[in-house]
Scaffold this active site. Sequence first.
Site, PDB file in Angstrom:
ATOM      1  N   HIS A 104      18.331 -16.613 -38.718  1.00 49.43           N
ATOM      2  CA  HIS A 104      19.046 -15.362 -38.952  1.00 49.43           C
ATOM      3  C   HIS A 104      18.830 -15.021 -40.429  1.00 49.43           C
ATOM      4  CE1 HIS A 104      20.999 -15.238 -35.071  1.00 49.43           C
ATOM      5  NE2 HIS A 104      21.342 -16.506 -35.220  1.00 49.43           N
TER       6      HIS A 104
ATOM      7  N   GLU B 208      16.718 -18.129 -32.685  1.00 52.61           N
ATOM      8  CA  GLU B 208      17.640 -16.992 -32.812  1.00 52.61           C
ATOM      9  C   GLU B 208      17.190 -16.020 -33.896  1.00 52.61           C
ATOM     10  OE1 GLU B 208      21.725 -18.232 -33.126  1.00 52.61           O
ATOM     11  OE2 GLU B 208      21.409 -19.991 -31.871  1.00 52.61           O
TER      12      GLU B 208
ATOM     13  N   ASN C 202      20.009 -27.762 -32.592  1.00 51.98           N
ATOM     14  CA  ASN C 202      19.810 -26.399 -33.078  1.00 51.98           C
ATOM     15  C   ASN C 202      20.720 -26.148 -34.271  1.00 51.98           C
ATOM     16  OD1 ASN C 202      18.734 -23.689 -32.853  1.00 51.98           O
ATOM     17  ND2 ASN C 202      20.724 -23.052 -32.060  1.00 51.98           N
TER      18      ASN C 202
ATOM     19  N   ASP D 135      16.426 -12.993 -36.133  1.00 55.19           N
ATOM     20  CA  ASP D 135      16.626 -11.568 -36.379  1.00 55.19           C
ATOM     21  C   ASP D 135      16.540 -11.344 -37.881  1.00 55.19           C
ATOM     22  OD1 ASP D 135      19.145 -12.497 -37.221  1.00 55.19           O
ATOM     23  OD2 ASP D 135      20.189 -11.706 -35.480  1.00 55.19           O
TER      24      ASP D 135
ATOM     25  N   GLU E  83      24.644 -26.770 -34.302  1.00 54.27           N
ATOM     26  CA  GLU E  83      25.281 -26.581 -35.609  1.00 54.27           C
ATOM     27  C   GLU E  83      26.198 -27.728 -36.008  1.00 54.27           C
ATOM     28  OE1 GLU E  83      27.042 -22.731 -35.455  1.00 54.27           O
ATOM     29  OE2 GLU E  83      25.113 -21.712 -35.273  1.00 54.27           O
TER      30      GLU E  83
END
Length: 685
Positions: free
Chosen positions: A418, A446, A383, A448, A339
């Site tokens: 996300h 990641e 990432n 979801d 990030e």
Amino acid sequence: MPSARPVPSALRPVVAAAAALVALALVAAGALVSSLATPAGALSPAVVLTSDFESGLDGWQARGAASVSTTATGARGAGSLLVQDRVDPWDGALIPVTEIFEPGTTYTIGLWLRLPDGAGTADLRVSVQRDLDGQPSYETLTTVEGVSSQWRQVTATYTPGLFDTASLYVESVSSPADVMVDDVLVSGVRYTPDLSLTPVSDAVSVPFGIAVEPQDLLGGRGDLLAHHAEQITPGNQMKPDAIQPTEGTFTFAAADGLVDWAIEHDMRVYGHTLLWHQQTPDWFFQRDGAALTTSAADQALLRERLRTHIEAVADHYRETYGEYGTPGNPIFAFDVVNEVIDESQPDGLRRSEWYRVLGPSYIADAFRYARAAFGPEVLLFINDYNTEYPDKRAPYLRLVTDLLAQGVPVDGVGHQLHVEVGRSIPMVEDTIEAFEALDVTQAVTELDVSAYRDSGESWTQPPADRLLEQGYYYRDMLAMLERHASSFESITIWGLEDSRTWLRSGAAPLLFDGALQAKPAYWGIVDPSRIGATPTPTPSVTATPGVTPTVTPTPSVTPTPSVTPTVTATPSVTPTPADPRACRVAYTTNDWNTGFTAGVRVTNTGTSALSGWTLTFSLDGGQRVTQGWSASWTQSGARVTATNAAWNGSLAPGGSVDIGFNGSHTGSNPRPTSFALGGVPCAVG
């Protein structure tokens, strides 16, 4: 990184349990046990603790400086527990649960809370302390806001990890006001998953992984994990604050437990993460307690600390499990830099402490240190989140392109994903295709899918139709990813089951529910014909026009982990022919703790094209815009102004533009009720 938790304070390391604990809807404490439906594969709930304080303290004790006694004022009976003499927020009342709780069992905890008459209001917490090998962990089960002199019923669920000793306690967020507690009722149930289901890994053509915490290895959760995954990602145990909390003191026990489990179950391990602006101890950026400067000496010190940390991690796992790439060592990849992109900055790089002291060079340094430390057998990833948005995609692509041009050993690019039901899948695909032009592999790191579309929605359990929609969304997302399977090293879901998501209660973003049973989301990946009777494709959302990336010598960095903004299909709008300047705005949010991400879709429903636009609205709940994208964002008081970016100012009749921002709130996040485009009021919805 959405898995982020608040950094421990100097006095009491409060670890927010957003990834592990989910507050439930209020229920009548007296009906708590009888109202619990026993799911398939579960034992009947058993009451393990009751306290009504009718004849004494029932085993409860003072915590910290507090004192405890009984009173003659009860929620439903004649007595309750009174907690007084509190000095700090964590002073309170506790009951030991070492002999009551079992690791891996799910407990429902119900109790009543109030303040004495005349004490005003306070935000209270129900928490658990677990001690393992001399190290305490503090986990918040639920926070109850605005408790007054009226009794409040509260329930929460909790699944403990391993512990030597444990206690359940009541504290407050900040106020040390006196507190009253009554009618505590705790019941436990151990869930058993259906292991006859097709493993998710069998339905995905690239290695399938799940991000986990130590609790996810226990009991039925461990069985579920072992059945469906081929690799794991430690959620928090390999982050800098977990590995090196103080300079020169390395703590690998929690991370090693996950690696050991992976070896026992023939799984790979994706390491996460070596460098991040969050969950990095303050000492990294200090000398003798004072902040590092940009002097040559301080820059050299910070680079040495970064290199030492990376080398220590690499050496530990080589010495413990053997050389990387050999059968005994399951670590195949690591997030080196996490990030670092901030699309609102001119160079696209986050203004973190790393950047303040070292400038952009730290990114390339981290990758070079990692290659030297880990060798060629470990894939080195960068990432980030929100990479599907064009304005985030552009600096991310530019950064990676620049690093590769400099010979920096970047092997892979991670996309967190996300998202929520309705997020544009074509927009995600555009990002994947953009990186396919580079000599890197990619990974979904990641994933979801929140069942919420915005902060205006709230429920204990999502409606059945929303879970079906979520199943179709997973179906369509995975179908798209499979079209690009040759570009991916792995696909990882961020969490095992819904009760342990980092998102707010009711988001239900994962493949299995809190009872470890398969949801429509699972069938969306494994067998879409079983989602529902009439599957319909996920509505397509037109992506915001892309930014043409340009290569610059400066690497980039990204925004703070936040829940990705909601993007939903644009409602059908019939423009009013008489009004050439009509407009419509769809505003959606995703909330967490005291932050939120807002997505704003502006549609020109008039008859004239716009060659530039300015949107205004008010945030009347005290919210603050902290970072925006796809527009120039300013805020004065409650009034927010968004002006078009250079690449999206043209808006034809019927055309739409998607913009958004990250914001902060103090516990309430009311939606704006009106919007204006160029001073013209817009329809909302």
